[in-house]
Scaffold this motif. Structure first.
Motif, PDB file in Angstrom:
ATOM      1  N   ARG B 287       0.825  -0.990  -0.199  1.00 51.66           N
ATOM      2  CA  ARG B 287      -0.110  -0.052   0.202  1.00 51.66           C
ATOM      3  C   ARG B 287       0.960   1.022  -0.109  1.00 51.66           C
ATOM      4  NH1 ARG B 287      -1.973   4.207   2.735  1.00 51.66           N
ATOM      5  NH2 ARG B 287      -0.493   4.004   4.424  1.00 51.66           N
ATOM      6  N   ASN B 288       1.989   1.472   0.771  1.00 46.77           N
ATOM      7  CA  ASN B 288       2.992   2.010   0.813  1.00 46.77           C
ATOM      8  C   ASN B 288       3.118   2.816  -0.108  1.00 46.77           C
ATOM      9  OD1 ASN B 288       2.231   2.680   3.322  1.00 46.77           O
ATOM     10  ND2 ASN B 288       3.943   1.879   4.577  1.00 46.77           N
ATOM     11  N   LYS B 289       3.638   1.491  -1.571  1.00 44.12           N
ATOM     12  CA  LYS B 289       4.190   1.642  -1.971  1.00 44.12           C
ATOM     13  C   LYS B 289       3.170   2.290  -3.548  1.00 44.12           C
ATOM     14  CE  LYS B 289       7.687  -1.809  -2.225  1.00 44.12           C
ATOM     15  NZ  LYS B 289       8.524  -3.729  -2.605  1.00 44.12           N
ATOM     16  N   ILE B 290       1.743   1.728  -3.651  1.00 44.09           N
ATOM     17  CA  ILE B 290       1.095   1.866  -4.248  1.00 44.09           C
ATOM     18  C   ILE B 290       0.773   3.697  -3.908  1.00 44.09           C
ATOM     19  CG2 ILE B 290      -1.269   2.051  -4.844  1.00 44.09           C
ATOM     20  CD1 ILE B 290      -1.747  -1.212  -4.214  1.00 44.09           C
ATOM     21  N   SER B 291       1.161   3.860  -2.796  1.00 46.26           N
ATOM     22  CA  SER B 291       0.730   5.616  -2.602  1.00 46.26           C
ATOM     23  C   SER B 291       1.866   5.840  -3.278  1.00 46.26           C
ATOM     24  CB  SER B 291       0.472   5.466  -0.778  1.00 46.26           C
ATOM     25  OG  SER B 291       0.782   6.599  -0.667  1.00 46.26           O
ATOM     26  N   GLN B 292       3.114   5.555  -3.055  1.00 41.93           N
ATOM     27  CA  GLN B 292       4.341   6.524  -3.603  1.00 41.93           C
ATOM     28  C   GLN B 292       3.858   7.012  -5.053  1.00 41.93           C
ATOM     29  OE1 GLN B 292       7.914   5.539  -1.851  1.00 41.93           O
ATOM     30  NE2 GLN B 292       7.367   6.336   0.077  1.00 41.93           N
ATOM     31  N   ASN B 293       3.351   5.917  -5.338  1.00 35.95           N
ATOM     32  CA  ASN B 293       3.860   5.909  -7.202  1.00 35.95           C
ATOM     33  C   ASN B 293       2.258   6.628  -7.560  1.00 35.95           C
ATOM     34  OD1 ASN B 293       5.278   3.707  -8.526  1.00 35.95           O
ATOM     35  ND2 ASN B 293       4.569   1.800  -7.100  1.00 35.95           N
ATOM     36  N   ILE B 294       1.383   6.444  -6.572  1.00 35.13           N
ATOM     37  CA  ILE B 294       0.239   7.983  -7.767  1.00 35.13           C
ATOM     38  C   ILE B 294       0.626   9.317  -6.682  1.00 35.13           C
ATOM     39  CG2 ILE B 294      -1.687   7.896  -6.888  1.00 35.13           C
ATOM     40  CD1 ILE B 294      -2.949   5.659  -5.480  1.00 35.13           C
ATOM     41  N   LEU B 310      -7.839   6.770  -7.530  1.00 37.89           N
ATOM     42  CA  LEU B 310      -6.429   6.295  -7.191  1.00 37.89           C
ATOM     43  C   LEU B 310      -6.459   6.631  -5.656  1.00 37.89           C
ATOM     44  CD1 LEU B 310      -4.301   4.757 -10.117  1.00 37.89           C
ATOM     45  CD2 LEU B 310      -5.374   3.433  -8.418  1.00 37.89           C
ATOM     46  N   LEU B 311      -6.328   8.067  -5.833  1.00 39.81           N
ATOM     47  CA  LEU B 311      -5.946   8.587  -4.480  1.00 39.81           C
ATOM     48  C   LEU B 311      -7.024   8.442  -3.391  1.00 39.81           C
ATOM     49  CD1 LEU B 311      -3.006  10.400  -3.960  1.00 39.81           C
ATOM     50  CD2 LEU B 311      -4.678  12.178  -4.534  1.00 39.81           C
ATOM     51  N   ASP B 312      -8.341   8.048  -3.921  1.00 43.89           N
ATOM     52  CA  ASP B 312      -9.255   8.635  -2.801  1.00 43.89           C
ATOM     53  C   ASP B 312      -8.685   6.345  -2.159  1.00 43.89           C
ATOM     54  OD1 ASP B 312     -10.190  11.178  -2.958  1.00 43.89           O
ATOM     55  OD2 ASP B 312     -11.753  10.380  -3.890  1.00 43.89           O
ATOM     56  N   LEU B 313      -8.786   5.526  -3.866  1.00 41.89           N
ATOM     57  CA  LEU B 313      -9.177   4.536  -3.349  1.00 41.89           C
ATOM     58  C   LEU B 313      -7.579   4.323  -2.026  1.00 41.89           C
ATOM     59  CD1 LEU B 313      -9.528   2.911  -6.882  1.00 41.89           C
ATOM     60  CD2 LEU B 313     -11.297   2.808  -4.326  1.00 41.89           C
ATOM     61  N   VAL B 314      -6.575   4.908  -2.255  1.00 40.20           N
ATOM     62  CA  VAL B 314      -5.178   4.062  -1.432  1.00 40.20           C
ATOM     63  C   VAL B 314      -5.743   4.660  -0.584  1.00 40.20           C
ATOM     64  CG1 VAL B 314      -3.798   5.328  -2.382  1.00 40.20           C
ATOM     65  CG2 VAL B 314      -3.104   3.554  -1.852  1.00 40.20           C
ATOM     66  N   ASN B 315      -6.528   6.312  -0.126  1.00 44.15           N
ATOM     67  CA  ASN B 315      -6.678   6.289   1.549  1.00 44.15           C
ATOM     68  C   ASN B 315      -7.951   4.896   1.810  1.00 44.15           C
ATOM     69  OD1 ASN B 315      -4.735   8.094   1.557  1.00 44.15           O
ATOM     70  ND2 ASN B 315      -5.995  10.319   0.485  1.00 44.15           N
ATOM     71  N   LEU B 609      13.352  15.432   5.037  1.00 45.72           N
ATOM     72  CA  LEU B 609      12.503  14.126   6.156  1.00 45.72           C
ATOM     73  C   LEU B 609      11.272  13.956   5.096  1.00 45.72           C
ATOM     74  CD1 LEU B 609      10.807  17.138   8.679  1.00 45.72           C
ATOM     75  CD2 LEU B 609      12.438  15.287   9.423  1.00 45.72           C
ATOM     76  N   LEU B 610      10.763  12.665   5.211  1.00 39.24           N
ATOM     77  CA  LEU B 610       9.921  11.867   4.126  1.00 39.24           C
ATOM     78  C   LEU B 610       8.898  11.758   4.428  1.00 39.24           C
ATOM     79  CD1 LEU B 610      12.732   9.352   3.119  1.00 39.24           C
ATOM     80  CD2 LEU B 610      12.216  11.396   1.940  1.00 39.24           C
ATOM     81  N   GLY B 611       8.602  11.909   5.742  1.00 38.53           N
ATOM     82  CA  GLY B 611       7.140  11.934   5.710  1.00 38.53           C
ATOM     83  C   GLY B 611       6.437  10.735   7.215  1.00 38.53           C
ATOM     84  N   GLU B 612       5.700  10.797   7.890  1.00 38.82           N
ATOM     85  CA  GLU B 612       5.117   9.478   8.718  1.00 38.82           C
ATOM     86  C   GLU B 612       4.746   8.408   7.872  1.00 38.82           C
ATOM     87  OE1 GLU B 612       2.261  11.204  11.703  1.00 38.82           O
ATOM     88  OE2 GLU B 612       3.036  13.147  11.899  1.00 38.82           O
ATOM     89  N   GLU B 613       4.811   7.695   8.713  1.00 32.71           N
ATOM     90  CA  GLU B 613       4.237   6.419   7.787  1.00 32.71           C
ATOM     91  C   GLU B 613       4.238   4.933   8.962  1.00 32.71           C
ATOM     92  OE1 GLU B 613       6.087   3.447   4.789  1.00 32.71           O
ATOM     93  OE2 GLU B 613       6.795   5.869   3.960  1.00 32.71           O
ATOM     94  N   GLU B 614       2.716   3.741   8.511  1.00 27.89           N
ATOM     95  CA  GLU B 614       3.010   2.753   9.296  1.00 27.89           C
ATOM     96  C   GLU B 614       4.092   2.203   9.119  1.00 27.89           C
ATOM     97  OE1 GLU B 614       1.018   2.521  11.970  1.00 27.89           O
ATOM     98  OE2 GLU B 614      -0.104   4.226  11.875  1.00 27.89           O
ATOM     99  N   ILE B 615       4.747   1.502  10.237  1.00 32.94           N
ATOM    100  CA  ILE B 615       6.483   0.946  10.295  1.00 32.94           C
ATOM    101  C   ILE B 615       5.801  -1.027  10.480  1.00 32.94           C
ATOM    102  CG2 ILE B 615       8.459   0.444  10.530  1.00 32.94           C
ATOM    103  CD1 ILE B 615       7.496   3.792   8.734  1.00 32.94           C
ATOM    104  N   SER B 632      15.252  -2.097  14.777  1.00 29.31           N
ATOM    105  CA  SER B 632      14.948  -3.203  13.926  1.00 29.31           C
ATOM    106  C   SER B 632      14.923  -2.521  12.918  1.00 29.31           C
ATOM    107  CB  SER B 632      13.691  -3.318  14.738  1.00 29.31           C
ATOM    108  OG  SER B 632      12.928  -2.569  14.256  1.00 29.31           O
ATOM    109  N   ALA B 633      14.156  -2.959  11.292  1.00 29.17           N
ATOM    110  CA  ALA B 633      14.329  -2.364  10.127  1.00 29.17           C
ATOM    111  C   ALA B 633      13.176  -2.668   9.987  1.00 29.17           C
ATOM    112  CB  ALA B 633      16.025  -3.372   9.575  1.00 29.17           C
ATOM    113  N   THR B 634      12.880  -1.753   8.424  1.00 29.86           N
ATOM    114  CA  THR B 634      11.127  -2.364   7.962  1.00 29.86           C
ATOM    115  C   THR B 634      11.530  -2.134   6.646  1.00 29.86           C
ATOM    116  OG1 THR B 634       9.492  -1.490   7.420  1.00 29.86           O
ATOM    117  CG2 THR B 634      11.295   0.264   8.297  1.00 29.86           C
ATOM    118  N   ILE B 635      10.903  -2.526   5.911  1.00 25.30           N
ATOM    119  CA  ILE B 635      10.872  -2.281   4.358  1.00 25.30           C
ATOM    120  C   ILE B 635      10.530  -1.265   4.070  1.00 25.30           C
ATOM    121  CG2 ILE B 635      10.396  -3.372   1.814  1.00 25.30           C
ATOM    122  CD1 ILE B 635      12.411  -5.076   3.915  1.00 25.30           C
ATOM    123  N   MET B 636      10.614  -0.030   2.882  1.00 31.09           N
ATOM    124  CA  MET B 636      10.053   0.908   2.989  1.00 31.09           C
ATOM    125  C   MET B 636       8.887   0.957   1.284  1.00 31.09           C
ATOM    126  SD  MET B 636      10.802   2.798   5.580  1.00 31.09           S
ATOM    127  CE  MET B 636      10.002   4.000   5.656  1.00 31.09           C
TER     128      MET B 636
END
Lengths: 120, 676
Positions: B287-294, B310-315, B609-615, B632-636
């Motif tokens: 979802r985060n990837k899609i959102s960045q692409n959008i 698309l933007l509405d949908l991803v939200n 600063l790249l923004g806030e995210e659920e990690i 710890s680590a995460t995939i962005m």
């Protein structure tokens, strides 16, 4: 069910009687305590609606004498407002429930339901 | 002798579950009894538990267990009838039998093991002997109702009468008559006779003995709850000895009851659940990837209606996945009760070993936490309790001499607030003497004498979290297990929580612990440092500033900024992590993330600063030891690996190694190798 209604007011008897007949019950009526005792012994109804205040022997004493002979008699006491202590006495002597005049159909249905539950 | 196997495996499980529960309840009741608290209800509880176990094991054909519980039940019935006074002898006999019963548990699981009958027979003989031998002070049977004497015994119940119906007193009378007819021992307010006289009060308060309550629930609740004159029934269980539900009387009832409960609750294998959570993690990453692409698409085709949709949908997708993740993570949570119910016995044993009298009080057992957090918390609390009993609580003689109650108290208070669990673990012991810590710090060359004198008591006490610090020089059997308070603090911080201490000499010590309720997913501020992605957990972030190089003030050779009259030290992550000594005072634009830790603000300088995210946290256990400022680590969303900063460790590190370079903290190699 076979139901006995005991009340000195013809209006109450008419209205309650019609209501119960419409529900498919067999209704027997008595206008005072003495009549009701005779009717009970003859018909052995499943349930009694008994007015608490009647000329002659009152509801509670009639109820007590019925219960003394038929331990399983199920009697619902009918009373008007302001007779709380009398109703408590009736419950204490074995009335299974009470309804307060003027009746609401829903309350009668509830009382019937309770009576049916104690039947089984 | 072999234990007979006559139960189906499922029945066995039910049997064991019930057995464990009763043993635990007995144990806790026994600890209370030993303290002379709630004597009647404790005996009652013990009797009931032994009685149930006896019944169950009789049905199940566990002869040994049955014979043992039968004998103990006979002993208990004497005390239940108050023919004898509770003595040390009784308590030790009961503890012995509980331990023995627990040892009989294993053979039930693996029926092939031979069971030694001798210990059971010995204990049965001991119980018989115990009963036959008169004890010093015998009590005559009291004529009073047991309710009159012990106010702790009551289970209070409020019955709310429907006041909108005519003749409420009659309704009340009907209710009391039902109770009266059932033969249950009770008292009420107003009394039966008062209500009979027409005096009603709403609600009617009923007091019952615990057995009376069980009986009440069984016999009367069905008819009362459907009674048209009753509006509500409110049952209050006494604390902390709360029978949650009526105990089923026989095994078959137990099984029926359990099956009924199973319809509401199913057991999920934790691995399956974690599998689901991992899958959800993948969805979140996508979802985060899609959102960045959008967002990129939006830049190209800013008013294209399809892009907007698309933007509405991803939200929307974001909202749903957020709810889904909350629900899933909640499944992983279990109530605190699962761990704390074992503590009363632990405290008793500790107290005995050390010759101290201690009792435990617990509130907030219902607070639910992730099971992993709970597991760690369990170890931490046990550690703190051991410390309390060992160093905190004084000997009974000392306490009495100081005008304190002979019986020391350890409290665990838990509550949940703002998506976090808060715990206070406190004792009313001797507290910590700041001066003895000062001495120790100076002796161990951790602080200069002058500095130790300058530092406030409050801060000095915090040094007990300093690695390797311990005020007791000799290692005792109880708490000296080579684990210091620094380990406690580290564990809590790794879990994303905080701990603080408050202590007053002679009065007591309390630890405050804050922990997140769930793990796995955190809310983070995504930043870039040296073209690498770093995540700062949002719960530390106070605010984000954008300023210029000339705003930086150098104090004590260290960069600071002034924010609303407060001087805030700056941490240059690029310099710290990569040894890049760019002077931030000379750079044009600066991004500063202000974090608060131990009530002190610190500014962390990042490149972007790249923004806030659920990690979604991915485990990097193998790296965590080497680079301990990385949590710890995460995939962005971009597919890059992001490293989650362990703010607490970072700032602690800086406080301790002010002069050193921290180049060693992160190596520049294999970030990308982190497993997905």
């Amino acid at each position: 069910m076979k139901i006995l209604i005991v009340d000195d007011s013809p209006l109450i008897i008419k209205r309650l009687g019609e209501f119960l007949s419409d529900l498919g019950h067999q209704v027997i009526i008595a206008y005072d305590g003495k009549e009701s005792m005779v009717a009970y012994n003859q018909e052995l109804p499943d349930l009694v609606f008994m007015d608490i205040l009647m000329p002659g022997p009152d509801g509670i004493s009639v109820m007590r004498s019925i219960i003394s002979k038929h331990a399983k008699a199920r009697i619902i006491i009918m009373s008007s407002m302001g007779q709380q202590s009398k109703v408590i006495e009736a419950i204490q002597y074995g009335a299974i429930d009470f309804i307060v005049k003027p009746f609401e159909p829903s309350k009668i249905l509830l009382a019937l339901e309770k009576a049916t539950n104690t039947l089984s | 002798m072999k234990v007979q196997l006559s139960l189906t495996p499922q029945e066995q499980l039910v049997f064991l579950k019930d057995l464990d529960e009763h043993l635990l309840q007995s144990e806790n009741a026994l600890v209370e009894l030993e303290h002379g608290e709630n004597e009647t209800s404790s005996i009652e509880q013990l009797f009931r538990s032994f009685h149930t176990i006896k019944g169950n094991s009789g049905i199940a054909d566990y002869t040994l267990l049955h014979d043992l519980t039968h004998e103990i039940e006979s002993v208990l019935s004497v005390y239940r009838a108050k023919k004898r006074q509770v003595s040390e002898g009784l308590i030790s006999l009961l503890f012995k039998s509980i331990d023995l019963m627990r040892s009989l548990r294993a053979p039930i699981l693996s029926p092939k093991t031979d069971v030694e009958t001798e210990p059971v027979e010995a204990l049965i003989r001991e119980a018989k002997l115990f009963l036959s031998k008169p004890e010093a002070s015998e009590r005559s049977i009291s004529a009073h109702s047991e309710l009159d004497k012990d106010p702790h015994l009551h289970n209070n119940m409020s019955i709310y009468i429907n006041l909108t119906e005519p003749m409420p007193a009659v309704r009340g009378f009907q209710v009391l008559q039902l109770i009266e007819k059932s033969g249950i021992d009770y008292t009420s307010e107003p009394t039966f006779n008062e209500i009979k006289a027409g005096n009603i009060q709403n609600p009617i308060n009923i007091q019952l003995s615990p057995t009376g309550l069980a009986e009440f629930i069984e016999k009367l609740i069905p008819s009362l709850s459907t009674h048209d004159g009753v509006k509500a029934i409110h049952i209050q269980y006494p604390q902390p000895n709360n029978p949650n539900k009526t105990k089923p009387k026989t095994l078959s009832e137990a099984i029926t009851q359990d099956t009924e409960e199973e319809l509401q609750e199913i057991q999920i294998n934790i691995r399956k659940l974690d599998g689901l959570i991992n899958l959800l993690g993948e969805i979140l990453i996508d979802r985060n990837k899609i959102s960045q692409n959008i967002l990129r698409l939006e830049e190209k085709y800013s008013i294209d209606p399809h892009v907007m949709e698309l933007l509405d949908l991803v939200n929307h997708l974001g909202k749903i996945t957020y709810n889904l993740q909350t629900e899933l993570l909640n499944i992983r949570t279990i109530p605190l009760n699962n761990i704390v119910e074992k503590y009363p016995r632990l405290i008793r044993e500790l107290g005995h070993q050390l010759g101290k009298k201690v009792k435990l009080e617990i509130t907030g057992q219902h607070v639910e936490l992730d099971r992993l957090i709970l597991k760690h918390l369990n170890e931490l609390i046990i550690h703190l309790i051991r410390n309390s009993v060992d160093h905190g609580i004084e000997s009974p003689e000392y306490r009495l001499a100081r005008g304190k109650k002979e019986l020391g108290t350890i409290r665990i208070d838990a509550h949940q607030k703002h998506n976090k669990a808060h715990f206070v673990i406190s004792d009313d012991g001797n507290g910590i003497d700041p001066n003895s810590i000062r001495e120790s710090l100076v002796r161990k060359n951790i602080l200069e004498k002058a500095e130790a004198q300058r530092t406030s008591d409050q801060e000095i006490i915090r040094y007990i979290f300093y690695p390797g610090f311990s005020t007791k020089d000799e290692v005792s059997e109880i708490s000296g297990r080579g684990v210091g308070m620094d380990v406690v603090q580290n564990t809590i911080q790794k879990l994303g929580g905080q701990i603080s201490i408050d202590s007053e000499k002679g009065v007591g010590t309390s630890f405050r612990i804050t922990l997140p309720l769930t793990l796995a997913i955190i809310h983070g501020l995504v930043t870039q440092v040296n073209k690498k992605t770093f995540v700062i957990p949002i719960n530390y972030v106070e605010e984000v500033l954008r300023c210029r190089g000339e705003d930086v003030r150098i104090m004590n050779k260290k960069p600071h900024i002034i924010l609303r009259d407060t001087l805030i030290p700056l941490v240059n992550l690029t310099a710290l992590l990569y040894g890049n000594n760019l002077d931030i005072a000379k750079s044009g634009k600066l991004f500063i993330v202000v974090v608060v830790y131990n009530d002190k603000p610190t500014g962390i300088v990042v490149d972007k600063l790249l923004g806030e995210e659920e990690i979604v946290i991915k485990n990097i256990d193998y790296a965590a030891d080497k680079y301990y400022i990385i949590h710890s680590a995460t995939i962005m969303g971009t597919g890059d690996v992001g490293l989650i900063l362990d703010i607490a460790s970072l700032l602690d590190y800086l406080t301790m190694h002010r002069e050193e370079s921290a180049r060693i903290l992160v190596s520049d190699t294999n970030h990308e190798n982190t497993h997905r």
